[in-house]
Structure formats: structure tokens, C-alpha cells
Design a protein around this motif. Structure first.
Motif, PDB file in Angstrom:
ATOM      1  N   LYS A 104       1.109  -1.304   0.125  1.00 23.37           N
ATOM      2  CA  LYS A 104      -0.040   0.003  -0.109  1.00 23.37           C
ATOM      3  C   LYS A 104       0.856   0.987   0.043  1.00 23.37           C
ATOM      4  O   LYS A 104       1.861   1.056   0.413  1.00 23.37           O
ATOM      5  N   TRP A 105       0.380   2.357  -0.307  1.00 20.23           N
ATOM      6  CA  TRP A 105       0.951   3.757  -0.249  1.00 20.23           C
ATOM      7  C   TRP A 105       0.315   4.194   0.983  1.00 20.23           C
ATOM      8  O   TRP A 105      -0.800   4.534   1.111  1.00 20.23           O
ATOM      9  N   ILE A 106       1.347   4.827   1.738  1.00 16.30           N
ATOM     10  CA  ILE A 106       0.772   5.126   3.007  1.00 16.30           C
ATOM     11  C   ILE A 106       1.153   6.842   3.072  1.00 16.30           C
ATOM     12  O   ILE A 106       2.357   7.270   2.528  1.00 16.30           O
ATOM     13  N   GLY A 107       0.350   7.664   3.351  1.00 19.01           N
ATOM     14  CA  GLY A 107       0.219   9.147   3.235  1.00 19.01           C
ATOM     15  C   GLY A 107      -0.199   9.768   1.939  1.00 19.01           C
ATOM     16  O   GLY A 107      -0.909   8.933   1.198  1.00 19.01           O
ATOM     17  N   ALA A 108      -0.221  11.062   1.840  1.00 15.81           N
ATOM     18  CA  ALA A 108      -0.826  11.739   0.643  1.00 15.81           C
ATOM     19  C   ALA A 108       0.493  11.819  -0.395  1.00 15.81           C
ATOM     20  O   ALA A 108       1.712  11.640  -0.299  1.00 15.81           O
ATOM     21  N   PHE A 109      -0.071  12.061  -1.547  1.00 19.42           N
ATOM     22  CA  PHE A 109       0.979  12.332  -2.654  1.00 19.42           C
ATOM     23  C   PHE A 109       1.221  13.916  -2.811  1.00 19.42           C
ATOM     24  O   PHE A 109       0.369  14.847  -2.497  1.00 19.42           O
ATOM     25  N   HIS A 110       2.484  14.196  -3.059  1.00 22.27           N
ATOM     26  CA  HIS A 110       2.921  15.513  -3.210  1.00 22.27           C
ATOM     27  C   HIS A 110       2.233  16.236  -4.266  1.00 22.27           C
ATOM     28  O   HIS A 110       2.017  17.499  -4.039  1.00 22.27           O
ATOM     29  N   SER A 111       1.623  15.687  -5.186  1.00 18.24           N
ATOM     30  CA  SER A 111       1.081  16.298  -6.197  1.00 18.24           C
ATOM     31  C   SER A 111       0.031  15.432  -6.962  1.00 18.24           C
ATOM     32  O   SER A 111       0.226  14.592  -7.055  1.00 18.24           O
ATOM     33  N   LYS A 112      -0.857  16.197  -7.879  1.00 22.50           N
ATOM     34  CA  LYS A 112      -1.725  15.433  -8.680  1.00 22.50           C
ATOM     35  C   LYS A 112      -0.870  14.663  -9.628  1.00 22.50           C
ATOM     36  O   LYS A 112      -1.412  13.546  -9.757  1.00 22.50           O
ATOM     37  N   GLN A 113       0.075  15.208 -10.351  1.00 26.93           N
ATOM     38  CA  GLN A 113       0.728  14.485 -11.312  1.00 26.93           C
ATOM     39  C   GLN A 113       1.558  13.412 -10.714  1.00 26.93           C
ATOM     40  O   GLN A 113       1.641  12.291 -11.446  1.00 26.93           O
ATOM     41  N   ASP A 114       2.025  13.321  -9.371  1.00 30.56           N
ATOM     42  CA  ASP A 114       2.757  12.146  -8.849  1.00 30.56           C
ATOM     43  C   ASP A 114       1.568  10.947  -8.740  1.00 30.56           C
ATOM     44  O   ASP A 114       1.904  10.029  -9.139  1.00 30.56           O
ATOM     45  N   PHE A 115       0.443  11.410  -8.488  1.00 29.88           N
ATOM     46  CA  PHE A 115      -0.776  10.250  -8.358  1.00 29.88           C
ATOM     47  C   PHE A 115      -1.068   9.692  -9.589  1.00 29.88           C
ATOM     48  O   PHE A 115      -1.133   8.294  -9.704  1.00 29.88           O
TER      49      PHE A 115
END
Length: 152
Positions: A104-115
Motif C-alpha cells: 500500500k501507499w501510506i500518506g498523501a501524494f505531493h502533487s496530482k501529477q505524482d498520483f
């Protein structure tokens, strides 16, 4: 309740159905709380990305406080929120991001483009039959955490 066009799942059978019925798309499940500030930040990123990803990804929010969802929290060992889990054709997709946990990915993504980059990488890997892919993001944009083991 829907946030930015994203559905919120609170029942196990809804999550099961979504995993089972999402075909030829990456299914992104965000486990968290709508009131948590980090979850709110991630939800905003997911909501803004959903239209661009709609041809090859579906996104849903899973409420970790719902009693029926606890089975998933144990299964995926979700102790830190938000946690994002990926599926493709009912198969759990993993990603090696240089962290101790590939499930899993824990935490938020730095930007929309990262996601978007992460979802595209998972989709391309899944289309090639891979069950684990390498994270496309540089190490400085991957959230860091330490796994703590109780009673060891």
C-alpha cells in the motif's frame, strides 16, 4: 457521501463488489477518515485526478471507522492513514517504492501529477501481467515511515 465525485464505501460487500466488478481498470481504494487533514489533502488530489484517469482507473474512498471495514484493515495491515491500496481485475497490485511495505501507499501524494504517474505505472505493469511495479517517483517524494513492532 461523495467528495469531488468519489464514492465513499462503508460496507464490506460494497468494497467486495467494487474489487470484483472493476475490470480492465486500476481500482484505487483510499482507506482513511473524511475528517483527517492528511486524508482531506489526499482526497483533494484523488478528486482532481479522477477525470483524467477515468479511462483506466476508478477511485473510491473507504471509511476506516465503519465496523464492517475492519476486516480489510487487518488484512492489509492498515495502521497508518491514509493508506491507498491498488487493484487490477480483482488482483491486489503492489508497488516497490523503497519503503518496507509494498502492499500500500501510506500518506498523501505531493502533487496530482505524482498520483497520476503512480496509477499509470500500475496500469501499464498490470497490462503486462506484473503483480508488482517499481515506483516512478523519486525517493524524496515518497512518504517515509517506520514500521513498529509491538512486543518484540
Amino acid at each position: 457521501m461523495a467528495l469531488l465525485g468519489l464514492s465513499t464505501l462503508t460496507h464490506k460487500q460494497d468494497v467486495d463488489a467494487m474489487i470484483r466488478d472493476t475490470l480492465d481498470k486500476v481500482l484505487v481504494l483510499r482507506f482513511g477518515r473524511a475528517t483527517d487533514p492528511l486524508c482531506m489533502q489526499l482526497d483533494e488530489t484523488l478528486g482532481k485526478s479522477s477525470r483524467e484517469l477515468s479511462k483506466f482507473a476508478s477511485i473510491a474512498l473507504v471509511d476506516v471507522d465503519a465496523q464492517e471495514i475492519q476486516v480489510y484493515l487487518h488484512y492489509f495491515d492498515i495502521t497508518l492513514i491514509p493508506a491507498t491500496v491498488f487493484f487490477f481485475n480483482s488482483q491486489h497490485m503492489k508497488m516497490d517504492s523503497g519503503t518496507p511495505d509494498h502492499t500500500k501507499w501510506i500518506g498523501a501524494f505531493h502533487s496530482k501529477q505524482d498520483f497520476i504517474d503512480v496509477v499509470e505505472t500500475i496500469y501499464k505493469g498490470a497490462m503486462r501481467g506484473k503483480l508488482i511495479v517499481n515506483c516512478p517517483l523519486p525517493a524524496d517524494r515518497v512518504p517515509k515511515f517506520e514500521l513498529l513492532y509491538k512486543d518484540i
